[in-house]
Design a protein around this motif. Sequence first.
Motif, PDB file in Angstrom:
ATOM      1  N   ALA A 148       3.542   5.718  -5.740  1.00  0.00           N
ATOM      2  CA  ALA A 148       3.345   5.791  -7.193  1.00  0.00           C
ATOM      3  C   ALA A 148       2.216   6.761  -7.536  1.00  0.00           C
ATOM      4  O   ALA A 148       2.302   7.510  -8.521  1.00  0.00           O
ATOM      5  CB  ALA A 148       3.056   4.394  -7.744  1.00  0.00           C
ATOM      6  N   ALA A 149       1.146   6.782  -6.724  1.00  0.00           N
ATOM      7  CA  ALA A 149       0.040   7.708  -6.964  1.00  0.00           C
ATOM      8  C   ALA A 149       0.501   9.151  -6.784  1.00  0.00           C
ATOM      9  O   ALA A 149       0.086  10.040  -7.543  1.00  0.00           O
ATOM     10  CB  ALA A 149      -1.120   7.405  -6.013  1.00  0.00           C
TER      11      ALA A 149
ATOM     12  N   LEU B 152       1.379  -5.451  -6.799  1.00  0.00           N
ATOM     13  CA  LEU B 152       0.325  -6.381  -6.397  1.00  0.00           C
ATOM     14  C   LEU B 152       0.617  -7.819  -6.775  1.00  0.00           C
ATOM     15  O   LEU B 152      -0.025  -8.730  -6.227  1.00  0.00           O
ATOM     16  CB  LEU B 152      -1.010  -5.932  -6.999  1.00  0.00           C
ATOM     17  CG  LEU B 152      -1.539  -4.595  -6.456  1.00  0.00           C
ATOM     18  CD1 LEU B 152      -2.827  -4.209  -7.188  1.00  0.00           C
ATOM     19  CD2 LEU B 152      -1.787  -4.703  -4.953  1.00  0.00           C
TER      20      LEU B 152
ATOM     21  N   SER C 260       0.829  -1.208   0.000  1.00  0.00           N
ATOM     22  CA  SER C 260       0.000   0.000   0.000  1.00  0.00           C
ATOM     23  C   SER C 260       0.864   1.259   0.000  1.00  0.00           C
ATOM     24  O   SER C 260       0.501   2.264  -0.634  1.00  0.00           O
ATOM     25  CB  SER C 260      -0.947   0.003   1.200  1.00  0.00           C
ATOM     26  OG  SER C 260      -0.211  -0.030   2.405  1.00  0.00           O
TER      27      SER C 260
ATOM     28  N   PHE D 178       2.064   4.163 -14.064  1.00  0.00           N
ATOM     29  CA  PHE D 178       1.407   3.928 -12.794  1.00  0.00           C
ATOM     30  C   PHE D 178       0.764   2.555 -12.754  1.00  0.00           C
ATOM     31  O   PHE D 178       0.876   1.812 -11.781  1.00  0.00           O
ATOM     32  CB  PHE D 178       0.365   5.018 -12.511  1.00  0.00           C
ATOM     33  CG  PHE D 178      -0.454   4.757 -11.268  1.00  0.00           C
ATOM     34  CD1 PHE D 178       0.114   4.923 -10.022  1.00  0.00           C
ATOM     35  CD2 PHE D 178      -1.762   4.319 -11.360  1.00  0.00           C
ATOM     36  CE1 PHE D 178      -0.627   4.681  -8.878  1.00  0.00           C
ATOM     37  CE2 PHE D 178      -2.500   4.079 -10.224  1.00  0.00           C
ATOM     38  CZ  PHE D 178      -1.936   4.243  -8.973  1.00  0.00           C
ATOM     39  N   ALA D 179       0.081   2.191 -13.854  1.00  0.00           N
ATOM     40  CA  ALA D 179      -0.573   0.882 -13.927  1.00  0.00           C
ATOM     41  C   ALA D 179       0.474  -0.242 -13.858  1.00  0.00           C
ATOM     42  O   ALA D 179       0.259  -1.263 -13.204  1.00  0.00           O
ATOM     43  CB  ALA D 179      -1.403   0.780 -15.196  1.00  0.00           C
TER      44      ALA D 179
ATOM     45  N   LYS E 168       1.729  -0.460 -10.275  1.00  0.00           N
ATOM     46  CA  LYS E 168       0.688  -1.051  -9.429  1.00  0.00           C
ATOM     47  C   LYS E 168       0.588  -2.554  -9.652  1.00  0.00           C
ATOM     48  O   LYS E 168       0.500  -3.328  -8.697  1.00  0.00           O
ATOM     49  CB  LYS E 168      -0.641  -0.374  -9.744  1.00  0.00           C
ATOM     50  CG  LYS E 168      -1.755  -0.744  -8.821  1.00  0.00           C
ATOM     51  CD  LYS E 168      -2.990   0.084  -9.165  1.00  0.00           C
ATOM     52  CE  LYS E 168      -4.179  -0.352  -8.342  1.00  0.00           C
ATOM     53  NZ  LYS E 168      -5.391   0.416  -8.681  1.00  0.00           N
TER      54      LYS E 168
ATOM     55  N   GLU F 262       3.835   1.474  -1.383  1.00  0.00           N
ATOM     56  CA  GLU F 262       4.385   1.560  -2.748  1.00  0.00           C
ATOM     57  C   GLU F 262       3.362   2.185  -3.706  1.00  0.00           C
ATOM     58  O   GLU F 262       3.699   3.041  -4.521  1.00  0.00           O
ATOM     59  CB  GLU F 262       4.784   0.164  -3.247  1.00  0.00           C
ATOM     60  CG  GLU F 262       5.960  -0.461  -2.537  1.00  0.00           C
ATOM     61  CD  GLU F 262       7.290   0.055  -3.039  1.00  0.00           C
ATOM     62  OE1 GLU F 262       7.352   0.663  -4.121  1.00  0.00           O
ATOM     63  OE2 GLU F 262       8.276  -0.150  -2.322  1.00  0.00           O
ATOM     64  N   ILE F 263       2.103   1.749  -3.596  1.00  0.00           N
ATOM     65  CA  ILE F 263       1.064   2.281  -4.483  1.00  0.00           C
ATOM     66  C   ILE F 263       0.813   3.758  -4.185  1.00  0.00           C
ATOM     67  O   ILE F 263       0.628   4.571  -5.099  1.00  0.00           O
ATOM     68  CB  ILE F 263      -0.229   1.450  -4.367  1.00  0.00           C
ATOM     69  CG1 ILE F 263       0.024   0.037  -4.926  1.00  0.00           C
ATOM     70  CG2 ILE F 263      -1.396   2.111  -5.097  1.00  0.00           C
ATOM     71  CD1 ILE F 263      -1.103  -0.936  -4.694  1.00  0.00           C
TER      72      ILE F 263
END
Length: 124
Positions: free
Chosen positions: A101-102, A123, A95, A115-116, A119, A97-98
């Motif tokens: 990135a966001a 995950l 979370s 970003f994708a 992500k 890390e995401i």
Amino acid sequence: MSFWESLGWMLWATVFIGYLFALFAIIADLFRDHKLSGWLKAVWVFFLLFLPILTALVYLVARGEGMTERSHKAARDAEKAAESYIREVAGKSPSEEIAAAAALLEAGAISEDEFAALKLKVLS
């Protein structure tokens, strides 16, 4: 060499190895104890060299309880150091890390596709 002689040698070898374990445990405990002065440590080591078995028995009786406490403290300290190292090396949670990135996406440093990809990588 007969069976009984071999058995006797194995018994003495086992006793000797056990004595070496006790000797190294005592020496490690001596140097782990910060309350004991250097001169007293030297006296203990001197007697361990010249009256080894008697000194080891006296040490275990006289300082055995403190030896256990110091050993447990050293084990706890080593465990805390290992846990700290693992936390340091493990890095961020998925979370985190995401979220990072966001933040990069919002700042415009990376594109939607990047970003994708980040992500998906986190995950998986």
